[in-house]
Design a protein around this motif. Sequence first.
Motif, PDB file in Angstrom:
ATOM      1  N   ALA A  40      -5.368  33.512  36.323  1.00  0.00           N
ATOM      2  CA  ALA A  40      -6.134  32.334  36.751  1.00  0.00           C
ATOM      3  C   ALA A  40      -5.567  31.845  38.078  1.00  0.00           C
ATOM      4  CB  ALA A  40      -6.062  31.235  35.695  1.00  0.00           C
ATOM      5  N   VAL A  41      -6.442  31.455  39.010  1.00  0.00           N
ATOM      6  CA  VAL A  41      -5.994  31.187  40.377  1.00  0.00           C
ATOM      7  C   VAL A  41      -4.851  30.182  40.466  1.00  0.00           C
ATOM      8  CG1 VAL A  41      -8.095  31.829  41.615  1.00  0.00           C
ATOM      9  CG2 VAL A  41      -7.894  29.530  40.694  1.00  0.00           C
ATOM     10  N   ASP A  42      -4.895  29.138  39.651  1.00  0.00           N
ATOM     11  CA  ASP A  42      -3.852  28.129  39.765  1.00  0.00           C
ATOM     12  C   ASP A  42      -2.547  28.561  39.083  1.00  0.00           C
ATOM     13  OD1 ASP A  42      -5.311  27.933  37.372  1.00  0.00           O
ATOM     14  OD2 ASP A  42      -4.733  25.854  37.056  1.00  0.00           O
ATOM     15  N   GLY A  94      -7.797  35.374  32.278  1.00  0.00           N
ATOM     16  CA  GLY A  94      -7.717  34.075  32.939  1.00  0.00           C
ATOM     17  C   GLY A  94      -7.965  32.968  31.932  1.00  0.00           C
ATOM     18  N   HIS A  95      -8.825  32.011  32.326  1.00  0.00           N
ATOM     19  CA  HIS A  95      -9.314  30.961  31.437  1.00  0.00           C
ATOM     20  C   HIS A  95      -8.294  29.855  31.167  1.00  0.00           C
ATOM     21  CE1 HIS A  95     -12.101  29.274  28.542  1.00  0.00           C
ATOM     22  NE2 HIS A  95     -11.186  29.279  27.604  1.00  0.00           N
ATOM     23  N   VAL A  96      -7.035  30.215  30.980  1.00  0.00           N
ATOM     24  CA  VAL A  96      -6.002  29.209  30.695  1.00  0.00           C
ATOM     25  C   VAL A  96      -5.384  28.759  32.013  1.00  0.00           C
ATOM     26  CG1 VAL A  96      -3.829  28.721  29.542  1.00  0.00           C
ATOM     27  CG2 VAL A  96      -5.518  30.194  28.436  1.00  0.00           C
ATOM     28  N   ALA A 126      -8.586  35.442  38.774  1.00  0.00           N
ATOM     29  CA  ALA A 126      -9.598  34.902  37.854  1.00  0.00           C
ATOM     30  C   ALA A 126      -9.850  33.429  38.164  1.00  0.00           C
ATOM     31  CB  ALA A 126      -9.143  35.053  36.401  1.00  0.00           C
ATOM     32  N   ASP A 127     -10.979  32.933  37.665  1.00  0.00           N
ATOM     33  CA  ASP A 127     -11.279  31.505  37.711  1.00  0.00           C
ATOM     34  C   ASP A 127     -11.370  30.960  39.131  1.00  0.00           C
ATOM     35  OD1 ASP A 127     -11.031  30.582  34.693  1.00  0.00           O
ATOM     36  OD2 ASP A 127      -9.395  31.984  35.081  1.00  0.00           O
ATOM     37  N   LEU A 128     -12.161  31.633  39.959  1.00  0.00           N
ATOM     38  CA  LEU A 128     -12.373  31.142  41.320  1.00  0.00           C
ATOM     39  C   LEU A 128     -13.126  29.813  41.309  1.00  0.00           C
ATOM     40  CD1 LEU A 128     -13.418  34.451  43.121  1.00  0.00           C
ATOM     41  CD2 LEU A 128     -11.135  33.502  42.817  1.00  0.00           C
TER      42      LEU A 128
END
Length: 231
Positions: A219-221, A196-198, A7-9
């Motif tokens: 989320a990617v990170d 994701g999002h967070v 998520a969150d690319l």
Amino acid sequence: MGLFAIADLHLSRSGEKPMDIFGAHWAKHEEKIKERWIEVVAPEDTVLVVGDISWGLRFEEALPDLEWLAALPGTKVMVRGNHDYWWSSKKSAARLKASLPASLVPLHKTSYVVEVDGVRVGIAGTRGWVVPPATPHDAEIIATEEQRLRASLASLPKEVDRKIGMIHIPPFTPELRDTSFIEIFREAGVTEVVYGHVHRGKGRSFEGSRGGITYRNVAVDQIDFRPYRLL
């Protein structure tokens, strides 16, 4: 054949939205995603892309990002994120899909089924929204998102062995209590939810199992810019 999630690319091929302003770990994040994606995802695999895909405000602006994503291995099943302004909620999934590269599958009151090692997995989802609502407009958005999630889940065929839910915004309150979105997932027999999002260091998220559902923040990170393997 494998099933992954990310998520969150936050893609911005135009370079107008550098992500390293959010921390050094975001430096050259598109390169990291591509390199690590290719390491783990094969052409026959499926990747759940759980929102916030492109910073583009209009479809034409997002198209370079979408083409970049489409060129990576695998089929990508996508839900909208809160920053995906290019994804018009007024456009049906069929119309949107017709505009997208072939390997991108948008979910909008629709679902997707993939077979992984003999297991038929049904995938359904929506963007979601922050609960409880802060304004009457938020309450309207939540009601709409609940309806979209129910429609997506209802579109799944009965002959699936496992159900996985996708929702961009976590289906918890800020205090990590259950929301109506979780109840909808639970009533439909979903056993796993990805969201994701967070981002790292930016908020609270719950990962693990409770109430018969396993939750994962992809989320990617949070996952070192590498697609997370679900199956």
